[in-house]
Design a protein around this motif. Structure first.
Motif, PDB file in Angstrom:
ATOM      1  N   ALA B 342      40.123  23.954  33.146  1.00 45.25           N
ATOM      2  CA  ALA B 342      38.994  24.554  32.434  1.00 45.25           C
ATOM      3  C   ALA B 342      37.681  24.157  33.102  1.00 45.25           C
ATOM      4  N   GLU B 343      37.563  22.893  33.501  1.00 50.02           N
ATOM      5  CA  GLU B 343      36.318  22.461  34.125  1.00 50.02           C
ATOM      6  C   GLU B 343      36.117  23.140  35.472  1.00 50.02           C
ATOM      7  N   VAL B 344      37.227  23.301  36.234  1.00 54.46           N
ATOM      8  CA  VAL B 344      37.105  23.966  37.535  1.00 54.46           C
ATOM      9  C   VAL B 344      36.643  25.407  37.345  1.00 54.46           C
ATOM     10  N   ILE B 345      37.264  26.105  36.377  1.00 52.76           N
ATOM     11  CA  ILE B 345      36.909  27.519  36.173  1.00 52.76           C
ATOM     12  C   ILE B 345      35.503  27.644  35.597  1.00 52.76           C
ATOM     13  N   ARG B 346      35.121  26.679  34.747  1.00 57.63           N
ATOM     14  CA  ARG B 346      33.750  26.707  34.234  1.00 57.63           C
ATOM     15  C   ARG B 346      32.749  26.612  35.389  1.00 57.63           C
ATOM     16  N   GLY B 347      33.106  25.778  36.399  1.00 56.07           N
ATOM     17  CA  GLY B 347      32.238  25.696  37.573  1.00 56.07           C
ATOM     18  C   GLY B 347      32.096  27.059  38.234  1.00 56.07           C
ATOM     19  N   GLY B 348      33.232  27.782  38.355  1.00 58.96           N
ATOM     20  CA  GLY B 348      33.194  29.118  38.953  1.00 58.96           C
ATOM     21  C   GLY B 348      32.345  30.070  38.129  1.00 58.96           C
ATOM     22  N   LEU B 349      32.497  29.988  36.787  1.00 58.97           N
ATOM     23  CA  LEU B 349      31.713  30.865  35.906  1.00 58.97           C
ATOM     24  C   LEU B 349      30.226  30.556  36.047  1.00 58.97           C
ATOM     25  N   ALA B 350      29.896  29.260  36.130  1.00 56.68           N
ATOM     26  CA  ALA B 350      28.485  28.887  36.209  1.00 56.68           C
ATOM     27  C   ALA B 350      27.889  29.286  37.552  1.00 56.68           C
ATOM     28  N   GLY B 364      28.126  48.841  29.785  1.00 57.51           N
ATOM     29  CA  GLY B 364      28.697  49.126  28.476  1.00 57.51           C
ATOM     30  C   GLY B 364      30.071  48.528  28.277  1.00 57.51           C
ATOM     31  N   LEU B 365      30.447  47.587  29.125  1.00 53.83           N
ATOM     32  CA  LEU B 365      31.756  46.960  28.951  1.00 53.83           C
ATOM     33  C   LEU B 365      31.671  45.961  27.804  1.00 53.83           C
ATOM     34  N   ASP B 366      32.724  45.892  27.004  1.00 57.19           N
ATOM     35  CA  ASP B 366      32.708  44.865  25.964  1.00 57.19           C
ATOM     36  C   ASP B 366      33.098  43.528  26.582  1.00 57.19           C
ATOM     37  N   TYR B 367      33.113  42.454  25.739  1.00 56.71           N
ATOM     38  CA  TYR B 367      33.288  41.099  26.274  1.00 56.71           C
ATOM     39  C   TYR B 367      34.552  40.975  27.109  1.00 56.71           C
ATOM     40  N   TRP B 368      35.705  41.412  26.542  1.00 55.20           N
ATOM     41  CA  TRP B 368      36.974  41.192  27.245  1.00 55.20           C
ATOM     42  C   TRP B 368      37.054  42.042  28.496  1.00 55.20           C
ATOM     43  N   LYS B 369      36.556  43.308  28.397  1.00 53.41           N
ATOM     44  CA  LYS B 369      36.594  44.176  29.573  1.00 53.41           C
ATOM     45  C   LYS B 369      35.724  43.605  30.689  1.00 53.41           C
ATOM     46  N   SER B 370      34.539  43.111  30.316  1.00 52.38           N
ATOM     47  CA  SER B 370      33.666  42.613  31.384  1.00 52.38           C
ATOM     48  C   SER B 370      34.249  41.349  32.000  1.00 52.38           C
ATOM     49  N   GLN B 371      34.880  40.510  31.167  1.00 51.72           N
ATOM     50  CA  GLN B 371      35.540  39.334  31.741  1.00 51.72           C
ATOM     51  C   GLN B 371      36.635  39.754  32.705  1.00 51.72           C
ATOM     52  N   GLN B 372      37.416  40.749  32.274  1.00 49.19           N
ATOM     53  CA  GLN B 372      38.597  41.125  33.034  1.00 49.19           C
ATOM     54  C   GLN B 372      38.233  41.845  34.334  1.00 49.19           C
ATOM     55  N   LEU B 373      37.205  42.685  34.280  1.00 46.82           N
ATOM     56  CA  LEU B 373      36.922  43.536  35.434  1.00 46.82           C
ATOM     57  C   LEU B 373      35.835  42.979  36.347  1.00 46.82           C
ATOM     58  N   VAL B 374      34.895  42.230  35.776  1.00 47.12           N
ATOM     59  CA  VAL B 374      33.750  41.807  36.586  1.00 47.12           C
ATOM     60  C   VAL B 374      33.703  40.301  36.793  1.00 47.12           C
ATOM     61  N   ILE B 375      33.757  39.556  35.684  1.00 43.25           N
ATOM     62  CA  ILE B 375      33.471  38.118  35.780  1.00 43.25           C
ATOM     63  C   ILE B 375      34.639  37.347  36.392  1.00 43.25           C
ATOM     64  N   MET B 376      35.828  37.471  35.773  1.00 47.08           N
ATOM     65  CA  MET B 376      36.945  36.620  36.177  1.00 47.08           C
ATOM     66  C   MET B 376      37.361  36.796  37.640  1.00 47.08           C
ATOM     67  N   PRO B 377      37.482  38.050  38.139  1.00 42.18           N
ATOM     68  CA  PRO B 377      37.894  38.167  39.539  1.00 42.18           C
ATOM     69  C   PRO B 377      36.981  37.381  40.480  1.00 42.18           C
ATOM     70  N   GLN B 378      35.673  37.392  40.192  1.00 46.20           N
ATOM     71  CA  GLN B 378      34.753  36.666  41.066  1.00 46.20           C
ATOM     72  C   GLN B 378      34.787  35.168  40.799  1.00 46.20           C
ATOM     73  N   ALA B 379      34.810  34.810  39.506  1.00 47.81           N
ATOM     74  CA  ALA B 379      34.771  33.375  39.162  1.00 47.81           C
ATOM     75  C   ALA B 379      36.029  32.687  39.679  1.00 47.81           C
ATOM     76  N   LEU B 380      37.185  33.339  39.524  1.00 48.98           N
ATOM     77  CA  LEU B 380      38.426  32.713  39.986  1.00 48.98           C
ATOM     78  C   LEU B 380      38.413  32.575  41.503  1.00 48.98           C
ATOM     79  N   LYS B 381      37.849  33.568  42.170  1.00 52.42           N
ATOM     80  CA  LYS B 381      37.800  33.490  43.633  1.00 52.42           C
ATOM     81  C   LYS B 381      36.943  32.310  44.072  1.00 52.42           C
ATOM     82  N   ILE B 382      35.818  32.118  43.389  1.00 51.03           N
ATOM     83  CA  ILE B 382      34.969  30.984  43.758  1.00 51.03           C
ATOM     84  C   ILE B 382      35.714  29.674  43.533  1.00 51.03           C
TER      85      ILE B 382
END
Lengths: 419, 460
Positions: B342-350, B364-382
């Motif tokens: 969780a701490e590692v991924i939080r670093g990626g999110l930050a 217009g993406l809702d929370y889960w859609k934006s996490q799934q399509l925009v945020i997580m792919p980039q945060a996990l990569k970082i």
């Protein structure tokens, strides 16, 4: 002419708790809280039920009962008639002892290795890479038991030091004995010492000599800092920096040496008497194995941090500092280090934290740290699993949170001020 | 004078000279050595010192490694063989005693997993029993091979995407292959997920997705807690299909480390993502719960959590519950790994620029859609380097189970060193274990480098 009418005010309906984003977050939080409380309540009721079935009401009275076991490596007086609480405190001190020793050696080793990894010499760089990969990719517990096994199997026994042509000899001018039971090193003694002072109702004794030395040394450091401040002020006013190296060195060293001489400082050497060594400071091989393994293992991680920190400072910084006319030494101390430290210190402290937590692996080699006393023998003798394990976790948690607090304070102090 | 410009000025050359090879001391191995090893007197001294150190180490290790003791059956026999070869040093004979590895490597790999064929209808006892074809070792080996097959589509680009279906089935296949028993138990667990999915599909299309999630969870819980037991019993009595079951006590060696490591790694990633999102969320209570959990787990050593697993977990659960020690350990190691993840991924999110969040909202993406399509792919990569080093840490930390009495390689090494035949063995056995851990962890870290390169999208 248009008339503007307020939209009809919605009355609150139950469905809005789910569909309306204004209320939904409230709903989710309340549900989460209730679920959490139910979980905690369930765990507590189970625990109470189970403990009642076992006939073990939670109680911390066992802490004041005689422990009945011995602690072989200790910083304070202790015998087996002392309480479990005192045993736990000694265990905690042992944890802190190995943690502090480990942090110091790991930092020194790690910085050297990290700098050498960046060396322009290809061979040295590769050797250090081998070291780092070797230690990072093998479990620390394996290193601990491995070094312990080596000390037991390959080092000479104390009886090998006996006789005319002994199989083993003491090292460093006959002052250090390396045996398979541990390391014997000279101890500091004071012929005109001040004795000990008893604190907390004669439970703990603290050496007055040590306090005096610490006070004198601290005061001389403070005085030295004052000399530096004065030199800074003079430099700001006149542009010429007075030479303070010898002055500051003398202020730091001389008072302490003088105090040592007054107290009659001398070394007590270990000597072979009968089947074992007497006198001197005795470091058991479990302490040595734990200390070495933790230092070598953590040094590999620190080396990577140091390397990353130095590489994070762009070359332009060095060049800009040189262009300002700074000498290489001042470039390092005024420009590169302050920036590199900002990158290095936070992960460094988190590695200190890891080292402290890893010191709990002492139980594998029989070093009596907090895990070995409170969560080891005390647990087995009293059968108080719940109390001892929770207490142990709490102590580790306090240590970790204090180290994190220091880290956060430092981070806030050196943080770049951004918009 | 043909090369010079004879008519204008005598010293100007009018034709190009042929390009000459650089001096022999500047190219090839000599030039490389001069630049990298012997540039200046200090570097030369350091190089020579390093070479001396390497020579000393190799001179000590190589003769020790090449020692013809593979067939020895005890340490004394090793010493006799070496003494017969005249390889006696100052401290007794010098040379490795490889007999211990030949004697015990199967144990170091599989613990006390039965080395003979086992069948479901025969009790596993001390003596070789059963009439099967292969020794039971083939089960952990098959599990491991299938693990690689299941991971292949996740790890690499080339394997066919259809393999992902197998990846989805694998978590249910793995425990069945290792522990054995009736095939209906893993199938009923799988059925729970299928039921939950069907309920969710049905409810969310006709009512709302939130209601769908809640009903799906309830349906799955009802199935697992109440119904599945009866169904499994009934099916097993009608159609007993299964393989011989193996006790958790027989688990050990690297098989145990890999089992604990793989399950903990596999479960910690999703839990870690949820915890990281919880810690970043605006919901105050959810955030407080996540922060409390993460900081608590990260603040205590893993060994105390393992003590909880071995002595306290049974006290926390309803009276009479007594489940498997390996399962308890896996739960605690998973919780431990999740907090770090969780701490590692939080670093990626930050580390993601705020614009990414705002852009996702603007679309217009809702929370889960934006996490799934925009945020997580980039945060996990970082956070790939951090995630993989957490994986490596978890795998290394599985050795701690030896302290609470499980027989992982380190636990077995104590038993082997206590054996009369091998009493006094140090280097060989720890070297072997260290080598195996090194191979696993080093390949993981190399894979993370490969993955970073593959996912790199910025211009370099």
């Amino acid at each position: 002419m248009t008339t503007i009418t307020d939209p009809q005010r919605e009355t609150f309906r139950l469905g809005m708790l789910i569909y309306d984003t204004r209320y939904r977050s409230m709903t989710i939080q309340v549900v989460a809280l209730i679920a959490f409380l139910i979980l905690i309540g369930w765990l507590i009721s189970n625990t109470a039920q189970n403990l009642a079935d076992l006939g073990k009401e939670p109680s911390f009275r066992f802490l004041w009962e005689p422990a009945g076991y011995d602690i072989n490596q200790r910083l304070l007086d202790y015998n087996s008639q002392d309480t479990h609480l005192r045993a736990a405190v000694l265990g905690l001190l042992n944890t802190l002892l190995v943690a502090v020793m480990g942090c110091i050696t790991a930092t020194i080793l790690g910085v050297i290795i990290g700098v050498l990894r960046l060396s322009p010499n290809w061979l040295v760089g590769r050797l250090m890479t081998v070291y780092v990969e070797m230690f990072r990719n093998v479990p620390v517990l394996l290193w601990i038991v491995f070094i312990m096994a080596i000390t037991i199997e390959t080092l000479p026994q104390p009886r090998d030091f006996r006789g005319e042509d002994a199989a083993a000899t003491m090292k460093v001018f006959d002052s250090v004995a390396i045996t398979n039971r541990g390391l014997y090193i000279p101890e500091p003694l004071f012929s005109r010492g001040l004795g000990d002072v008893e604190v907390a109702g004669n439970r703990f004794e603290i050496s007055l000599d040590l306090i005096l030395l610490l006070v004198v040394f601290g005061a001389s450091l403070y005085a030295s800092a004052q000399v530096k401040h004065r030199a800074d002020r003079i430099q700001e006013q006149t542009g010429v920096r007075p030479k303070t190296f010898w002055k500051r060195s003398a202020i730091v060293v001389l008072p302490t040496v003088f105090t040592l001489a007054i107290l009659g400082f001398h070394l007590g050497y270990p000597a072979l008497k009968g089947f074992n060594f007497q006198g001197g400071i005795y470091m058991r091989n479990s302490l040595i194995a734990l200390w070495l393994a933790l230092s070598l293992y953590t040094a590999a991680f620190i080396a990577e941090i140091v390397r990353a920190g130095i590489m994070a400072i762009s070359k332009g910084q060095t060049e800009a500092a040189s262009a300002l006319g700074l000498r290489p030494k001042r470039v390092m101390s005024l420009v590169i280090l302050p920036q590199a430290l900002r990158v290095i210190i936070p992960p460094l402290i988190s590695n200190y934290l890891n080292l402290t937590k890893n010191s709990s692996l002492a139980i594998a080699v029989g070093y009596m740290d907090l895990t070995g006393t409170l969560m080891g023998i005390t647990l087995n003798q009293t059968g108080r699993e719940l109390e001892t394990v929770l207490m142990g976790m709490l102590v580790y948690l306090i240590i970790s949170l204090s180290i994190s607090a220091v880290m956060n304070w430092y981070n806030n102090r050196v943080k770049l001020v951004e918009r | 004078m043909s090369g010079t410009h004879a008519h204008t000025v005598a010293y100007v050359r009018e034709s190009m000279l042929p390009e000459q090879a650089p001096p022999a001391t500047e190219v090839g191995i000599i030039g490389w050595g001069k630049a990298n090893l012997f540039s200046g007197w200090f570097n030369s001294i350091v190089t020579i010192l390093s070479l001396a150190a390497i020579y000393l180490i190799l001179a000590a290790i190589l003769p020790w490694i090449f020692s013809p003791t593979w067939n020895a059956t005890s340490l004394n026999e090793c010493r006799e063989i070496l003494a017969g070869l005249g390889r006696e040093g100052e401290h007794g004979v010098s040379g490795a005693c490889w007999g211990v590895i030949r004697d015990r490597w199967l144990q170091l790999m599989f613990g006390f997993y039965p080395p003979y064929p086992i069948t479901p209808d025969v009790n596993i006892g001390e003596a070789p029993v059963g009439s099967g074809v292969w020794p039971a070792y083939f089960r952990p080996i098959l599990t491991f091979v299938l693990l690689i097959v299941a991971l292949a589509p996740v790890l690499f680009e080339h394997p066919p995407r259809k393999l992902l279906y197998f990846t989805a089935i694998y978590p249910f296949l793995m425990p069945w292959l290792l522990w054995g028993g009736t095939i209906w138990s893993p199938l009923s667990v799988l059925a729970g997920f299928v039921i939950a999915f069907l309920v969710f599909r049905f409810v969310s299309t006709s009512y709302s997705s939130l209601l769908g999630i809640i009903l799906a969870v309830v349906a799955a819980l009802v199935w697992w807690m109440v119904l599945s037991g009866y169904v499994v019993d009934a099916l097993d009595s009608i159609l007993p299909v299964g393989i011989a079951s193996v006790d958790s006590r027989s688990f050990g060696g690297f098989m145990l480390s890999i089992t604990i490591g793989v399950v903990a790694i596999g479960c910690s990633l999703p839990i870690g993502i949820v915890l990281a999102l919880g810690r970043q969320s605006d919901l105050l209570i959810v955030k407080a719960l996540c922060v409390g959990f993460i900081e608590f787990i990260r603040g205590v050593p893993l060994i105390t959590l393992l003590f909880v697993a071995s002595v306290l977990l049974n006290i926390f659960l309803p009276p009479g519950t007594n489940f498997d020690i390996i399962l308890r350990v896996i739960i605690m190691v998973t919780l431990f790994a999740s907090a770090y993840m969780a701490e590692v991924i939080r670093g990626g999110l930050a580390a993601l620029p705020k614009g990414q969040y705002e852009a996702a909202d603007a679309l217009g993406l809702d929370y889960w859609k934006s996490q799934q399509l925009v945020i997580m792919p980039q945060a996990l990569k970082i956070s790939i380097p951090g995630i993989v080093s957490t994986f490596i840490g978890v795998f290394k930390d599985t050795t701690l189970v030896s302290i609470i009495g499980l027989l992982d390689p380190l636990g077995l090494s104590n038993a082997i060193r206590a054996d009369a035949a091998w009493n006094g063995i140090v280097w060989e056995i720890y070297g072997f274990i260290a080598l195996l851990f090194f191979v696993f962890c080093f390949s993981m870290s190399r894979y993370s480098m490969y993955l970073e390169r593959r996912l790199q999208t910025d211009h370099r």
